[in-house]
Design a protein around this motif. Structure first.
Motif, mmCIF file in Angstrom:
data_model
loop_
_atom_site.group_PDB
_atom_site.id
_atom_site.type_symbol
_atom_site.label_atom_id
_atom_site.label_comp_id
_atom_site.label_asym_id
_atom_site.label_seq_id
_atom_site.Cartn_x
_atom_site.Cartn_y
_atom_site.Cartn_z
ATOM 1 N N UNK A 121 0.837 -1.194 0.000
ATOM 2 C CA UNK A 121 0.000 0.000 0.000
ATOM 3 C C UNK A 121 0.876 1.251 0.000
ATOM 4 N N UNK A 122 0.416 2.289 -0.681
ATOM 5 C CA UNK A 122 1.147 3.552 -0.680
ATOM 6 C C UNK A 122 0.721 4.352 0.547
ATOM 7 N N UNK A 123 1.643 4.554 1.472
ATOM 8 C CA UNK A 123 1.318 5.203 2.744
ATOM 9 C C UNK A 123 2.544 5.927 3.270
ATOM 10 N N UNK A 124 2.339 6.858 4.199
ATOM 11 C CA UNK A 124 3.491 7.512 4.838
ATOM 12 C C UNK A 124 4.374 6.481 5.529
ATOM 13 N N UNK A 125 5.666 6.729 5.560
ATOM 14 C CA UNK A 125 6.612 5.804 6.196
ATOM 15 C C UNK A 125 6.521 5.938 7.716
ATOM 16 N N UNK A 126 5.710 5.090 8.316
ATOM 17 C CA UNK A 126 5.504 5.139 9.759
ATOM 18 C C UNK A 126 6.132 3.915 10.416
ATOM 19 N N UNK A 127 5.439 2.767 10.362
ATOM 20 C CA UNK A 127 5.910 1.477 10.875
ATOM 21 C C UNK A 127 5.956 1.384 12.392
ATOM 22 N N UNK A 128 5.417 2.342 13.103
ATOM 23 C CA UNK A 128 5.388 2.249 14.567
ATOM 24 C C UNK A 128 4.242 1.351 15.011
ATOM 25 N N UNK A 129 4.506 0.483 15.973
ATOM 26 C CA UNK A 129 3.443 -0.352 16.519
ATOM 27 C C UNK A 129 2.577 0.427 17.510
ATOM 28 N N UNK A 130 3.122 1.503 18.051
ATOM 29 C CA UNK A 130 2.363 2.385 18.924
ATOM 30 C C UNK A 130 2.280 3.769 18.305
ATOM 31 N N UNK A 131 2.021 4.752 19.139
ATOM 32 C CA UNK A 131 1.902 6.126 18.646
ATOM 33 C C UNK A 131 3.072 7.015 19.049
ATOM 34 N N UNK A 132 4.092 6.437 19.684
ATOM 35 C CA UNK A 132 5.203 7.255 20.163
ATOM 36 C C UNK A 132 6.498 6.867 19.469
ATOM 37 N N UNK A 133 7.508 7.719 19.637
ATOM 38 C CA UNK A 133 8.823 7.413 19.094
ATOM 39 C C UNK A 133 8.993 7.848 17.648
#
Length: 324
Positions: A121-133
């Motif tokens: 999928x075309x999406x912002x590069x996030x990859x965080x399992x939570x919302x911090x960091x």
């Protein structure tokens, strides 16, 4: 989103329930709640209690009405399972009867385009399992070339890591890399067709995700916590999907467990005992029904009456942990 939860297929569910053998009033900890498949089946099987932990707050919206129906039998905790002991203590509980992990990325995270876990999928590069960091965007656009290469090689086990890291750094000189599709195209341009059995981006995305979420050290900390938290005969069950995770679990059990026969004969110098030392794998039928199960490896052990380890007895590197 509620409907999607029913499309999730829990890995090796029958095997987990068989090992747990849920009993009334016992307390089990699901360290990776995810879509809740294992937890819900455990609660349906017996009038037991489950503590469901997840660092992703969105997981608690799934099956919300059903979760409420279990009342005090189900406690939901938002946080990292590396902080397992603190979570359990905060609930006023000293000991539990089982601790379970279903490691890796859940189906709902992989299939949610906005999370940036998948190159599908075309999406912002996030990859965080939570919302911090920090996010994957920050790693890809700010880390030095050598550090990027090390992350991709060590955590992703990608042999073309240097070529990929170099191409990333060259590309970001012209423009920041913002999306999963952008990164995937850069990876594909840097790799050769020789490694074409899997998608060229698979290992790089995997390496970035594991490093970003500190998944190996979180697992290590939780395994150590299980020594203090489990009652005698309490079950430790881990399903791993990646060789790095499975190596840590395998070595942790190798150094800290003995056979059931030796334990019953009075040898009590270890924290765990095992009935079956062999790793369990999904059946052919399960893999056919759910291809994502194909790399799953299940290991388990039982707690002895002994708890003579100290933190200094354990070593992240002895168990196979790595750093950049």
């Amino acid at each position: 989103m509620e409907q999607d939860s029913f499309l999730h297929k829990s890995i090796m569910l029958d095997e987990v329930i068989s090992i747990l053998n849920p009993s009334e009033n016992e307390i089990y900890v699901d360290c990776t709640l995810g879509a809740g498949g294992h937890t819900r089946q455990i609660l349906k099987t017996s009038k037991c209690n489950v503590i469901g932990i997840d660092r992703d707050p969105s997981t608690f919206l799934l099956n919300k009405e059903e979760y409420i129906s279990y009342g005090k039998r189900l406690s939901l905790v938002e946080g990292k399972f590396g902080d397992l002991e603190n979570h359990i203590t905060a609930l006023g509980i000293e000991k539990v009867d089982a601790i379970f992990f279903d490691l890796g990325v859940s189906s709902m995270q992989l299939d949610n385009a906005d999370r940036g876990f998948s190159f599908r999928f075309d999406a912002p590069l996030d990859m965080r399992m939570g919302n911090d960091g920090q996010t994957a965007f920050e790693i890809v656009n700010k880390y030095k070339e050598q550090d990027l290469a090390n992350i991709i090689f060590r955590y992703g086990e990608e042999r073309q890591s240097r070529r990929i890291a170099h191409r990333i750094v060259e590309h970001r000189k012209q423009k920041k890399i913002e999306t999963t599709f952008e990164l995937s195209e850069i990876i594909k341009s840097a790799t050769t067709k020789k490694y074409s059995k899997i998608h060229p981006s698979t290992k790089t995305f995997q390496g970035l995700r594991i490093f970003l979420n500190d998944e190996l050290k979180e697992l290590y900390k939780a395994l150590i916590a299980s020594e203090n938290l489990l009652n005698e005969n309490g079950r430790l069950i881990v399903i791993a999907f990646h060789s790095l995770e499975d190596r840590i679990v395998k070595n942790f059990l190798r150094f800290n467990s003995i056979s059931e026969k030796k334990y019953k004969l009075g040898e009590s110098s270890h924290s765990f005992f095992y009935k079956n030392k062999r790793v369990s794998k999904p059946s052919d039928d399960e893999i056919k029904d759910n291809p994502r199960a194909r790399s799953a490896r299940l290991r388990y052990a039982y707690k002895t009456a002994i708890n003579n380890h100290t933190k200094s007895d354990h070593s992240y590197y002895k168990y196979g942990g790595i750093d950049v």
